[in-house]
Design a protein around this motif. Structure first.
Motif, PDB file in Angstrom:
ATOM      1  N   THR A  60       0.830  -1.206   0.000  1.00 41.27           N
ATOM      2  CA  THR A  60       0.000   0.000   0.000  1.00 41.27           C
ATOM      3  C   THR A  60       0.865   1.258   0.000  1.00 41.27           C
ATOM      4  OG1 THR A  60      -0.140  -0.010   2.426  1.00 41.27           O
ATOM      5  CG2 THR A  60      -1.910  -1.137   1.213  1.00 41.27           C
ATOM      6  N   SER A  75     -12.688  -5.499 -11.633  1.00 40.80           N
ATOM      7  CA  SER A  75     -13.444  -5.801 -10.415  1.00 40.80           C
ATOM      8  C   SER A  75     -13.268  -7.272 -10.058  1.00 40.80           C
ATOM      9  CB  SER A  75     -14.929  -5.474 -10.611  1.00 40.80           C
ATOM     10  OG  SER A  75     -15.105  -4.083 -10.756  1.00 40.80           O
ATOM     11  N   THR A 117     -10.876  -9.279  -6.703  1.00 38.64           N
ATOM     12  CA  THR A 117     -11.390 -10.213  -5.701  1.00 38.64           C
ATOM     13  C   THR A 117     -10.479 -11.428  -5.524  1.00 38.64           C
ATOM     14  OG1 THR A 117     -12.718 -11.486  -7.280  1.00 38.64           O
ATOM     15  CG2 THR A 117     -13.774  -9.569  -6.243  1.00 38.64           C
ATOM     16  N   THR A 123      -6.518 -10.937  -0.136  1.00 41.28           N
ATOM     17  CA  THR A 123      -7.655 -10.044   0.078  1.00 41.28           C
ATOM     18  C   THR A 123      -7.178  -8.586   0.134  1.00 41.28           C
ATOM     19  OG1 THR A 123      -8.774 -11.760   1.316  1.00 41.28           O
ATOM     20  CG2 THR A 123      -9.576  -9.512   1.616  1.00 41.28           C
ATOM     21  N   ARG A 124      -7.788  -7.763  -0.691  1.00 41.39           N
ATOM     22  CA  ARG A 124      -7.515  -6.326  -0.712  1.00 41.39           C
ATOM     23  C   ARG A 124      -8.849  -5.617  -0.931  1.00 41.39           C
ATOM     24  NH1 ARG A 124      -3.347  -7.482  -5.418  1.00 41.39           N
ATOM     25  NH2 ARG A 124      -4.948  -9.057  -5.643  1.00 41.39           N
ATOM     26  N   ASP A 125      -9.039  -4.473  -0.301  1.00 40.63           N
ATOM     27  CA  ASP A 125     -10.328  -3.795  -0.394  1.00 40.63           C
ATOM     28  C   ASP A 125     -10.365  -2.676  -1.425  1.00 40.63           C
ATOM     29  OD1 ASP A 125     -11.389  -5.438   1.524  1.00 40.63           O
ATOM     30  OD2 ASP A 125     -11.204  -3.983   3.157  1.00 40.63           O
ATOM     31  N   ASN A 126      -9.353  -1.829  -1.420  1.00 43.57           N
ATOM     32  CA  ASN A 126      -9.380  -0.621  -2.249  1.00 43.57           C
ATOM     33  C   ASN A 126      -8.129  -0.505  -3.102  1.00 43.57           C
ATOM     34  OD1 ASN A 126     -11.829   0.954  -1.323  1.00 43.57           O
ATOM     35  ND2 ASN A 126     -10.848   0.557   0.646  1.00 43.57           N
ATOM     36  N   HIS A 178     -13.488   0.089  -4.968  1.00 42.25           N
ATOM     37  CA  HIS A 178     -13.786  -0.572  -3.691  1.00 42.25           C
ATOM     38  C   HIS A 178     -14.326  -1.971  -3.999  1.00 42.25           C
ATOM     39  CE1 HIS A 178     -14.835  -0.872   0.529  1.00 42.25           C
ATOM     40  NE2 HIS A 178     -16.060  -1.238   0.194  1.00 42.25           N
ATOM     41  N   PRO A 210     -14.931  -4.877  -2.356  1.00 43.05           N
ATOM     42  CA  PRO A 210     -15.985  -5.612  -1.650  1.00 43.05           C
ATOM     43  C   PRO A 210     -17.406  -5.224  -2.053  1.00 43.05           C
ATOM     44  CG  PRO A 210     -14.301  -4.890  -0.117  1.00 43.05           C
ATOM     45  CD  PRO A 210     -14.022  -4.218  -1.429  1.00 43.05           C
ATOM     46  N   GLU A 211     -17.542  -4.130  -2.783  1.00 40.69           N
ATOM     47  CA  GLU A 211     -18.866  -3.656  -3.198  1.00 40.69           C
ATOM     48  C   GLU A 211     -19.634  -4.742  -3.951  1.00 40.69           C
ATOM     49  OE1 GLU A 211     -21.616  -0.606  -2.992  1.00 40.69           O
ATOM     50  OE2 GLU A 211     -19.634  -0.680  -2.118  1.00 40.69           O
ATOM     51  N   ARG A 212     -18.945  -5.596  -4.681  1.00 40.69           N
ATOM     52  CA  ARG A 212     -19.540  -6.724  -5.407  1.00 40.69           C
ATOM     53  C   ARG A 212     -20.539  -6.314  -6.482  1.00 40.69           C
ATOM     54  NH1 ARG A 212     -16.440 -11.052  -5.324  1.00 40.69           N
ATOM     55  NH2 ARG A 212     -15.867 -11.651  -3.228  1.00 40.69           N
ATOM     56  N   ASN A 223     -18.382   0.603  -8.144  1.00 37.49           N
ATOM     57  CA  ASN A 223     -17.575   0.428  -6.940  1.00 37.49           C
ATOM     58  C   ASN A 223     -16.487   1.487  -6.784  1.00 37.49           C
ATOM     59  OD1 ASN A 223     -15.708  -0.385  -8.856  1.00 37.49           O
ATOM     60  ND2 ASN A 223     -15.663  -2.528  -8.227  1.00 37.49           N
TER      61      ASN A 223
END
Length: 178
Positions: free
Chosen positions: A63, A93, A97, A101-104, A149, A151-153, A157
């Motif tokens: 990061t 997107s 995933t 695991t990373r979010d942003n 983002h 996790p928005e799925r 996002n």
């Protein structure tokens, strides 16, 4: 060779001027991407990058803040990703995933003035081809960098964030055709 075959090769520079990306990496993954019978039949990305259409993408595991992320991509002969189609947004997107695991992820969209968004490569910003989360971008100019983002799925996002946030990044460069 079938179109599903791929190879990992050390990159031998031809007499052409190598791109900044080519100068940075010694191992490349290539796959057949053009119809048989053409002279240049392989599209190559640096090992560990992911190819979609004519581009190579690097999804970081470390990061950095917004400015550092932009400089890191530039230093690799690439830039923060410029998303120009729904297909590209879907691909990235999905890639986001994948483990770890990373979010942003920072992308190459910046607010240069209040409500004035611009892509890092000066591609015109098209509001109808933007993928903002509901309620985004936030009003004002404090959150002037954009992230995907994951996790928005869903496809919408994108989120604007403050530039000091230490987040992941997606770099993009043109695939090398050999």
């Amino acid at each position: 060779m079938s179109s599903t075959e791929s190879a990992v090769v050390p990159f031998c520079h031809s007499s052409d001027q190598p791109s900044a990306l080519q100068q940075q990496f010694s191992e490349w993954e290539c796959d057949s991407a053009v119809p048989q019978g053409t002279d240049r039949g392989w599209m190559c990305c640096p090992k560990g990058w992911r190819r979609f259409q004519g581009s190579c993408y690097f999804l970081s595991t470390d990061t950095m803040n917004c400015a550092e992320s932009a400089r890191n991509c530039t230093g690799m002969g690439s830039q923060l990703v410029v998303i120009t189609s729904k297909a590209e947004q879907e691909f990235l997107s999905e890639q986001g995933t994948q483990p770890p695991t990373r979010d942003n992820f920072y992308i190459g969209l910046f607010e240069v003035d209040v409500d004035q968004w611009q892509w890092v490569d000066k591609t015109p910003y098209n509001e109808t081809a933007a993928f903002w989360r509901n309620g985004e971008p936030a009003p004002g100019h404090a959150e002037n960098c954009t992230v995907m983002h994951v996790p928005e799925r869903n496809l919408n996002n994108w989120n604007d964030v403050v530039p000091i946030a230490k987040l992941h990044r997606i770099c993009e460069a043109a695939a090398v055709i050999v």
